[in-house]
Design an enzyme around this catalytic site. Structure first.
Site, PDB file in Angstrom:
ATOM      1  CB  ALA A 157      -0.943  -0.008   1.211  1.00 14.23           C
ATOM      2  CG  ASP A 158       3.801   1.359   2.919  1.00 15.98           C
ATOM      3  OD1 ASP A 158       2.843   0.570   2.944  1.00 15.98           O
ATOM      4  OD2 ASP A 158       4.588   1.511   3.861  1.00 15.98           O
ATOM      5  N   GLY A 159       3.453   1.934  -1.460  1.00 15.24           N
ATOM      6  CA  GLY A 159       3.968   2.249  -2.780  1.00 15.24           C
ATOM      7  C   GLY A 159       3.064   3.176  -3.571  1.00 15.24           C
ATOM      8  CE1 TYR A 161       1.916  11.242   0.022  1.00 10.24           C
ATOM      9  CE2 TYR A 161       4.188  10.522   0.262  1.00 10.24           C
ATOM     10  CZ  TYR A 161       3.250  11.524   0.292  1.00 10.24           C
ATOM     11  OH  TYR A 161       3.625  12.815   0.577  1.00 10.24           O
TER      12      TYR A 161
END
Length: 770
Positions: A157-159, A161
């Site tokens: 999920a971080d990717g 952003y």
């Protein structure tokens, strides 16, 4: 006295002041907090550190702080960081060893998004001072990645952003549509890995998908910071992608659904627990996820996506937590969960738990909240609104009542050519409306500006009706003079620029009357000059609305524009070049609008309207650079050529490109607004620009009738309203909310770095489709 009780009382007292102060006071309080937090971080952490995700996330926020405050120290900090890292992420050069499919901090993980987020800041720095070196590595890495068949680069999920905004920023710099195509392809794959379609929330990655993984209490385990990254990333994407992009609605729907899910899981105290749907899994405060959510929600509120009061309630409760709990007295940001990938039961997170990325998240939220609080407090916008209203009020109030031709104090050139002076009224109305149509198209609100805007729009709708109603005293002169073709084109242009708010609300009889009047103008044979665009603007508008259109008038004008283009942003006015501002008054805006209308109409002819539009847009962006550089450090620009009483209309392409959010590299929102505002002050403050009836007087900077041309009347002068196009941007848009910045000539003449300027070539080739 109980010390703990006293400290609590003081904190609550301070917070009550913040809660019940005016928006302007609140904004100033938060601005001071932003400076305190950012100064504290930069004084205690060297800029010379690696470009991995945690540091890079902070710098995405630092750039927002710079845009909001204009503090050069903040810009220098990110510049030092970028230089230290040689404008690179992971530094591996052997492409055969480049990796991405697992977590990795070595220099071979070039394709791993945690090493690519730094490109966001490099792109921002490039936009301020274009230098190919600043984005060379970013383009090398991302364009290599896009050349591969893999689409599963964003597996956590971080990717979203880390890299989605890289794609959109590089698209805006390069114009390469592949960045948008791959953005969509990549997120579709990401969704297949970790999106919970029921809620719109994201699991952190494939390991945490329910029911294979559950929280302590058997629930879905949504990690707050992971979903915070996604919501913030979606906001940044929507800020950059084109309004007419085929996949924009996909991202809008995703963003709104995620925002709804986030709001529903907020804790009463304003924060979000680390496992959002199971507060008992890892209870207690957490700042990074909360701050990213706050930023994402406030961005949606500021940009019109989140209009329900529930979103503002959630954002303000969250800000309450961020300000009175997360922010510590020394300026550090506490309660940040340490680096990790999940909510960990029993993990200690307290007021001393701080980090670079958590500080960045807090700064992003704070900046966006300031933009919200200051939306009615911007002195530049207040000045523009006051000036626009002063110009428009006597015209539209009188015309709405059918009294314009009765009450307007008309002034004509000393060497007037003898044509019917009634042309004045169409010139006045058409040119004024072409300039203020975007402003009148903003949504209604109850601010002072909103009340003015709504009043003007109501008058404008009535005025449009009177203009084509034969029995009205303000029925305009639609025949008998060739000049009618010119100003009918500006009326059509006003409908193009305010299509939903000014054309669609008209009753069917009024619309049919406009179509009839526009069609009757085909008997006018335009001179072999910029006048060809007046015909093409009218005809292409008819095509846009589905009415009968003379395609020959459109296509012949297009072909002549191509013949008359002299290069580097300049058009000749016919076969001979004239050194004047007609590239501003007519060529760039009306050529672009003609091509856009034909694209919108779906007409298929020999001309590829899309490619012609892209080439014309590139030329207009170059001409915007030229115009901005013509503005002196004192806020003046050179006076040359005919029609100088059109005043600020000389700057129309610069205003147009700002309104369309297509400013070229090296022109920032803050500097363009500052430059145009400076010119307005020099031109209008303390000068005799209006007569006793409130109508414009002939002149460039005051009353100067001697500079009139033989065709000039004071209706002609309402062309100056064409510089007001950026009023069509919301009050929270960076054009208005970014700090004023020095424009190019100010930088150059004060010894500051400024962008180099070179000739722009046409690199988009066209040929007849058949």
């Amino acid at each position: 006295m109980n010390v703990k009780h006293s400290i609590t009382t003081i904190i609550l007292s301070v917070w009550s002041i913040v809660l019940f102060a005016t928006p302007a006071q609140n904004a100033q309080t938060i601005r001071r907090a932003i400076d305190k937090v950012n100064h504290q971080w930069q004084q205690t952490n060297l800029a010379e550190c690696r470009s991995f995700w945690d540091n890079a996330a902070y710098h995405t926020a630092n750039m927002e702080v710079y845009k909001l405050t204009g503090n050069q120290d903040y810009l220098d900090y990110s510049l030092r960081w970028a230089e230290h890292n040689q404008w690179k992420g992971a530094k591996g050069n052997d492409r055969s060893k480049w990796k991405y499919s697992s977590y990795g901090e070595s220099d071979n993980y070039v394709l791993f998004g945690d090493w690519q987020i730094c490109f966001q800041t490099y792109a921002d720095l490039y936009n301020i001072l274009p230098d190919e070196r600043r984005i060379r590595r970013a383009r090398e890495v991302m364009e290599y990645q896009m050349s591969t068949p893999q689409n599963d680069y964003w597996w956590w999920a971080d990717g979203l952003y880390m890299v989605m905004p890289v794609m959109t920023k590089l698209y805006k710099i390069t114009g390469n549509n592949k960045y948008l195509d791959k953005l969509y392809q990549y997120i579709v794959v990401s969704d297949s890995i970790m999106l919970d379609t029921e809620t719109g929330l994201y699991f952190r990655d494939g390991k945490y998908v329910y029911p294979n993984h559950k929280s302590t209490n058997g629930k879905k385990d949504f990690w707050a910071r992971g979903d915070g990254w996604v919501l913030a990333g979606l906001a940044k994407v929507l800020a950059d992608v084109p309004k007419n992009w085929e996949h924009r609605k996909f991202f809008e729907d995703k963003y709104i659904k995620l925002a709804d899910a986030v709001v529903a899981l907020q804790q009463p105290e304003g924060y979000w627990t680390r496992s959002m749907a199971d507060p008992g899994h890892a209870p207690g405060y957490e700042t990074s996820g909360t701050a990213f959510f706050t930023y994402g929600l406030l961005w949606g509120i500021n940009n019109g996506y989140l209009q329900s009061s529930k979103y503002l309630d959630a954002a303000e409760k969250a800000w309450g937590y961020l300000y009175k709990t997360a922010l510590q007295k020394d300026g550090t940001i506490g309660y940040v969960q340490p680096i990790g990938e999940k909510a960990i039961p029993g993990q200690v997170v307290n007021r001393k738990s701080t980090s670079n990325f958590g500080t960045g998240a807090w700064l992003l939220a704070a900046c966006e909240y300031v933009r919200y609080l200051e939306k009615e407090q911007n002195p530049d916008r207040t000045y523009w609104v006051g000036l626009a209203y002063k110009m428009a009020e006597p015209v539209l109030r009188n015309m709405a009542e059918g009294n314009l031709q009765k009450n307007m104090i008309v002034e004509v050139s000393p060497n007037w050519d003898g044509r019917n002076k009634k042309v004045t009224y169409m010139e006045t109305f058409g040119r004024l409306m072409a300039g203020i149509a975007p402003w009148l198209s903003l949504p209604d609100d109850n601010s002072d500006e909103g009340i003015k805007r709504r009043q003007l729009r109501d008058w404008a709708i009535k005025s449009y009706k009177n203009a084509v109603t034969p029995k009205s005293p303000d029925y305009l002169l639609w025949s008998g003079e060739g000049q009618v073709l010119v100003d009918a084109a500006y009326l059509a242009e006003s409908f193009i620029r305010g299509y939903n708010s000014l054309w669609l609300p008209l009753d069917s009889i009024t619309k049919q009357r406009y179509i009839k009047e526009f069609t009757r103008l085909r008997h006018i044979d335009p001179p072999y000059t910029n006048w060809l665009l007046f015909s093409s603007t009218i005809e292409s508008f008819l095509a846009k609305i589905g009415a009968d259109c003379d395609v020959y008038r459109v296509n012949s004008a297009i072909r002549k524009m191509e013949e008359w283009y002299t290069g580097d942003g300049w058009y000749a006015d016919g076969p001979d070049f004239a050194f004047d501002y007609y590239s501003s008054f007519v060529f760039h805006p009306m050529y672009l609008e003609t091509l856009q209308n034909m694209k919108d109409s779906g007409r298929r002819t020999r001309i590829h309207y899309g490619k012609y539009y892209d080439r014309a847009l590139k030329r207009t962006r170059k001409f915007a650079i030229v115009l901005e550089r013509l503005i002196s450090p004192e806020g003046t620009f050179p006076v040359f050529g005919r029609s100088m009483p059109y005043r600020m209309a000389c700057m129309q392409p610069l205003a147009l490109i700002a309104w369309q959010e297509k400013l070229p590299d090296g022109l920032t929102n803050g500097q363009v607004r500052a430059a145009l505002t400076a010119v307005m002050h020099r031109m209008f403050d303390g000068k005799d620009n209006f007569n006793e009836g409130g109508y414009l007087t002939i002149g460039f900077c005051g009353s100067q009738p001697g500079i009139a041309d033989w065709y000039t009347n004071n209706g002609s002068l309402y062309m100056t309203s064409l510089s007001f196009l950026p009023l069509g941007l919301p009050t929270t848009h960076p054009f208005w909310s970014d700090a004023p910045q020095p424009w190019t000539s100010q930088k150059a003449w004060s010894g500051q770095p400024f962008p180099k300027d070179h000739r722009w070539n046409d690199d988009i080739l066209t040929r007849d489709l058949f």
